[in-house]
Design an enzyme around this catalytic site. Structure first.
Site, PDB file in Angstrom:
ATOM      1  N   GLY A   1       2.736   3.156   9.242  1.00  0.00           N
ATOM      2  CA  GLY A   1       1.758   4.222   9.180  1.00  0.00           C
ATOM      3  C   GLY A   1       0.565   3.939  10.071  1.00  0.00           C
ATOM      4  N   CYS A   2      -0.184   4.985  10.393  1.00  0.00           N
ATOM      5  CA  CYS A   2      -1.334   4.842  11.296  1.00  0.00           C
ATOM      6  C   CYS A   2      -2.434   3.995  10.663  1.00  0.00           C
ATOM      7  CB  CYS A   2      -1.848   6.211  11.709  1.00  0.00           C
ATOM      8  SG  CYS A   2      -2.157   7.346  10.329  1.00  0.00           S
ATOM      9  N   TYR A   3      -2.856   4.369   9.472  1.00  0.00           N
ATOM     10  CA  TYR A   3      -3.848   3.570   8.771  1.00  0.00           C
ATOM     11  C   TYR A   3      -3.324   2.158   8.521  1.00  0.00           C
ATOM     12  CZ  TYR A   3      -7.331   7.121   7.323  1.00  0.00           C
ATOM     13  OH  TYR A   3      -8.340   8.051   7.280  1.00  0.00           O
ATOM     14  N   ALA A   4      -2.046   2.068   8.158  1.00  0.00           N
ATOM     15  CA  ALA A   4      -1.463   0.767   7.841  1.00  0.00           C
ATOM     16  C   ALA A   4      -1.474  -0.159   9.052  1.00  0.00           C
ATOM     17  CB  ALA A   4      -0.036   0.944   7.326  1.00  0.00           C
TER      18      ALA A   4
END
Length: 315
Positions: A132-135
């Site tokens: 994921g992007c945030y991850a």
């Protein structure tokens, strides 16, 4: 001979970015793009950087294997990729599959493709879960301090509204976002669980959506077992990422306005409490690029033995 790649779910923001990247890549040929809404329309009419005659098609899961492509990128919402993976396997096809959804990020049978941290386990893997992007931002911001952590890391994240996708919602409604900061999923967010699993350390994540279109700012608050000084921390981050062309370490805290449209990550703003046991670090990335499409291309490059950053503009 170029490797053929297809995209399922190509109408969204990430699909368009991936089309742009693949169109300019010397080793890949974009051979199929699937979109129910754009079925029959020319790809070039929606993504001008693509100069070919390919048209969008509404591809059913059972139609993929017959195309005989070398790779598929699944750029669909969570919960939608399984039928396509099962259809390919059921037909005896074994293309490389890069899944941009969260459907396989918790599946040990799939490689978790955050190259800067997991590339050593990439060789030979044909099922790749794109993080994921945030991850991605969280893990890259925290990884150099992993051995010193004392308790959960608190991460405050702010994303542009493109991260909410193209399906209308409050989180991509520009009128509701104007002059606003919208918190959501403040406990047990999917990326919180994803990072805790893959980083091997507990993370507490509080996401927000802002009025800008693209880009993530991630502020990580870390409590440490041993005292540190800011200069030593910055040196440790520079040493950890010195050979990573898509990671830039800065002394000052990075700004999201400077990362939009760029393919890497910036990490900086190293601030330490007076007692040295609390560290705050800021990371920025473009959620559509390093948070999705650029990372997918890194994973495709690794899967086919190309240099990892081939086709990715470096700045």
């Amino acid at each position: 001979m170029k490797k053929t790649v297809g995209i399922i779910g190509a109408r969204g923001h990430t699909g368009a970015e991936l089309i742009r990247l693949l169109a300019a890549h010397p080793g890949f040929e974009l051979a199929a793009v699937s979109s129910r809404e754009l079925d029959g329309q020319r790809v070039a009419d929606h993504v001008p950087e693509y100069g070919g005659d390919l048209r969008y098609a509404n591809l059913a899961p059972g139609a993929l294997a017959a195309l005989g492509l070398d790779a598929w990128v699944l750029a669909m919402p969570n919960g939608k990729s399984g039928v396509f993976v099962e259809a390919l396997a059921g037909a005896g096809a074994d293309p490389v599959i890069v899944d941009l959804s969260a459907d396989h990020r918790f599946d040990d049978a799939w490689h978790y493709g955050l190259p800067e941290l997991t590339r050593d386990a990439h060789e030979g893997r044909r099922r790749i879960a794109n993080p994921g992007c945030y991850a991605s931002a969280m893990q890259l911001a925290v990884a150099p301090m992993l051995d010193l952590l004392d308790g959960p890391v608190q991460c405050f994240g702010v994303s542009g509204y493109s991260g909410a996708g193209t399906t209308p919602s409050d989180r991509n409604d520009v009128d509701k976002l104007r002059d606003n900061l919208m918190p959501y999923a403040l406990v047990d967010h999917l990326h919180e669980r994803e990072v805790t699993r893959h980083l091997g350390a507990p993370v507490e994540f509080m996401p927000h959506v802002a009025p800008h279109f693209r880009g993530i700012t991630l502020t990580a608050n870390m409590h440490l077992r041993e005292p540190v000084v800011a200069e030593a921390v910055e040196a440790a981050y520079r040493a950890r990422y010195e050979d990573e062309p898509l990671v830039s370490v800065t002394t000052e805290a990075p700004w999201v306005s400077r990362i939009a449209g760029r393919h890497g990550v910036e990490i900086g703003g190293f601030t330490v409490s007076e007692d040295g046991h609390r560290l705050v670090v800021v990371a920025t990335l473009d959620n559509l690029l390093k948070g999705a499409a650029t990372q997918a291309l890194q994973n495709l490059n690794l899967a086919f033995g190309y240099p990892e950053t081939r086709g990715i503009p470096l700045d």
